[in-house]
Design a protein around this motif. Sequence first.
Motif, PDB file in Angstrom:
ATOM      1  N   SER A  64      28.861 -78.619 -67.135  1.00 20.51           N
ATOM      2  CA  SER A  64      28.622 -77.865 -65.078  1.00 20.51           C
ATOM      3  C   SER A  64      27.754 -78.161 -64.684  1.00 20.51           C
TER       4      SER A  64
ATOM      5  N   MET B 284      30.040 -75.475 -72.527  1.00 24.59           N
ATOM      6  CA  MET B 284      30.665 -75.522 -70.864  1.00 24.59           C
ATOM      7  C   MET B 284      29.163 -75.913 -69.648  1.00 24.59           C
TER       8      MET B 284
ATOM      9  N   THR C 134      43.253 -71.358 -67.920  1.00 25.27           N
ATOM     10  CA  THR C 134      42.403 -72.091 -68.656  1.00 25.27           C
ATOM     11  C   THR C 134      42.930 -72.236 -69.551  1.00 25.27           C
TER      12      THR C 134
ATOM     13  N   PHE D 225      35.928 -77.639 -67.264  1.00 23.07           N
ATOM     14  CA  PHE D 225      35.662 -76.656 -66.335  1.00 23.07           C
ATOM     15  C   PHE D 225      34.750 -77.367 -65.730  1.00 23.07           C
TER      16      PHE D 225
END
Length: 192
Positions: A168, A164, A81, A132
């Motif tokens: 998420s 992150m 990624t 992500f």
Amino acid sequence: MYKWIRLSKAKRSFNYASRLIDCDISTPFPIAYIEETSVFGLKNSYYISEHIDYDFEFRALIHNPKFPDRELLLKQFAEFTFNLHQNNINFLDHSPGNTLILKTDKGYKFYLIDLNRMRFENMTFDKRMHNFRRMWLSKTMIKVIAKKYAELYNKPYQEIHEVMLKHSMAFQHKINRKKLRRSGRKMQFGTK
């Protein structure tokens, strides 16, 4: 609309696959695309690519916390990624079913599929972390990926982990709320 204003999904997939390969990012090799049109516009479009005999999807890592080599796979996924982001690729459908994994003699190889939604743009820190969100990562998975990504990006682990995790969890809560609303409607109105 697709005939006159926007490229068809098939043509976008073909073009994006070629661009990914130019950036040394694995995807099934693009062979052709077909568009069926009429005077009214696009009727159907088809994208044809090489068939990849993969071993599993990224999704397997989510559903099985004891998946063999799980931590290694998560670290390699972080590298994969990161490489996307370094090439200014924002894969808008970066989700568990769109990453195929093939076990090789040298380790694991990741392939992107379902390519028709992508942006080629400067990948800021926030865009990278936001990318992500659809992977449906557990907190444990985020720790592993964030640590590896922090090494590659030369940014503090805590900062990567925090942002992150924020993106998420926000995405997962949003999807869960939608599911709850839908199930509530079915219960309220009944389905006969």
